[in-house]
Design a protein around this motif. Sequence first.
Motif, mmCIF file in Angstrom:
data_model
loop_
_atom_site.group_PDB
_atom_site.id
_atom_site.type_symbol
_atom_site.label_atom_id
_atom_site.label_comp_id
_atom_site.label_asym_id
_atom_site.label_seq_id
_atom_site.Cartn_x
_atom_site.Cartn_y
_atom_site.Cartn_z
ATOM 1 N N VAL A 48 -6.751 1.568 7.206
ATOM 2 C CA VAL A 48 -4.924 1.654 6.880
ATOM 3 C C VAL A 48 -4.193 2.573 8.494
ATOM 4 N N ASP A 49 -3.258 1.559 8.606
ATOM 5 C CA ASP A 49 -1.904 1.771 9.994
ATOM 6 C C ASP A 49 -1.057 2.036 9.041
ATOM 7 N N PRO A 90 -1.359 -1.936 5.826
ATOM 8 C CA PRO A 90 -0.927 -1.165 5.331
ATOM 9 C C PRO A 90 -1.138 0.107 4.565
ATOM 10 N N GLN A 91 -0.406 1.048 4.270
ATOM 11 C CA GLN A 91 -0.876 2.100 2.981
ATOM 12 C C GLN A 91 -0.407 1.327 1.773
ATOM 13 N N GLY A 92 -1.412 1.549 1.009
ATOM 14 C CA GLY A 92 -1.297 0.636 -0.631
ATOM 15 C C GLY A 92 -1.970 -0.560 -1.199
ATOM 16 N N THR A 93 -2.411 -0.739 0.119
ATOM 17 C CA THR A 93 -2.749 -2.628 0.495
ATOM 18 C C THR A 93 -4.062 -2.253 -0.948
ATOM 19 N N VAL A 94 -4.098 -3.065 -1.635
ATOM 20 C CA VAL A 94 -5.367 -3.727 -2.562
ATOM 21 C C VAL A 94 -5.742 -4.955 -2.224
ATOM 22 N N ASP A 106 -8.910 0.249 -2.185
ATOM 23 C CA ASP A 106 -7.518 0.724 -3.073
ATOM 24 C C ASP A 106 -7.526 1.215 -1.615
ATOM 25 N N LEU A 107 -6.357 1.082 -0.098
ATOM 26 C CA LEU A 107 -6.034 1.718 0.581
ATOM 27 C C LEU A 107 -4.802 2.382 0.702
ATOM 28 N N GLU A 154 -2.592 -7.520 -1.224
ATOM 29 C CA GLU A 154 -1.680 -7.014 -2.563
ATOM 30 C C GLU A 154 -0.726 -5.286 -2.154
ATOM 31 N N LEU A 155 0.506 -5.824 -1.708
ATOM 32 C CA LEU A 155 0.981 -4.423 -1.039
ATOM 33 C C LEU A 155 2.170 -3.942 -2.230
#
Length: 242
Positions: A48-49, A90-94, A106-107, A154-155
């Motif tokens: 996650v970046d 990105p933050q929230g990427t599944v 689930d990042l 997925e975001l």
Amino acid sequence: MFIDQVKIYVRAGDGGDGMVAFRREKFVPNGGPAGGDGGNGGDVIFEVDEGLRTLIDFRYQRRFKAERGEHGMSKSMHGRGADDLVIKVPQGTVVSDVDTGEVIADLVAHGQQAVIAKAGRGGRGNKRFATSANPAPELSENGEPGQERSIQLELKVLADVGLVGFPSVGKSTLLSVVSAARPKIAAYHFTTIVPNLGMVDTGDGRSFVMADLPGLIEGASQGVGWVINSCVTLSGRVLLCM
Ligand SMILES: Nc1nc2c(ncn2[C@@H]2O[C@H](COP(=O)(O)OP(=O)(O)OP(=O)(O)O)[C@@H](O)[C@H]2O)c(=O)[nH]1
Ligand SMILES: [Mg+2]
């Protein structure tokens, strides 16, 4: 909820093959097995970046391969292991497996990492197979193949920028020019009744999400006209008023 999604292919590195070799030294006859092990391949790792906002980079590159491990060598030298391939998301990427639907990761936290495709282990060289019964084995292992899989990212997108303004001032037009979104544009008030989102590529490696919102008129806070409602959450910092 607006969802940004993309399918990509990842392949981890294969392990290097083990070597069959024997020691050959001038004054040492039948020097014994000396084949080194193969190195491990590289994993495919997602990280996650916080600086990334969208999955737009994956539109341009959809295949990712980590390097393979080096083969084992003679003189008992092991092959070098490959570096892992670290891909920023990105933050929230599944992340889920396209074939099975299984959620792989689930990042959510900045810096969080997950191994998405596991590398193959290097094979053992013949030195490792020597026993008292068989001191000179002609046997070595091949490296294991790296895992390959098709995955879906997925975001769930929150907007960074919202366009707020009176009806028919050109909010939807602006969104249509700076992003790939194709909102309805027309010369009558309240053309837009639900928010439209678009991804804006700034051209220098960054991107953000812009929301085109329904027009506001005086008294909107008392429920006049269409009011910005729970359809859209502005996580963001900027409101552009027209
Ligand atoms: N002359 C001129 N017309 C524009 C400009 N931008 C948009 N328009 C026109 O203005 C009208 C309204 O544009 P929209 O983009 O639908 O406006 P909007 O703010 O989204 O309107 P609502 O969704 O109804 O709130 C359309 O007929 C557009 O073609 C501009 O810069 N100049
Ligand atoms: Mg509009």
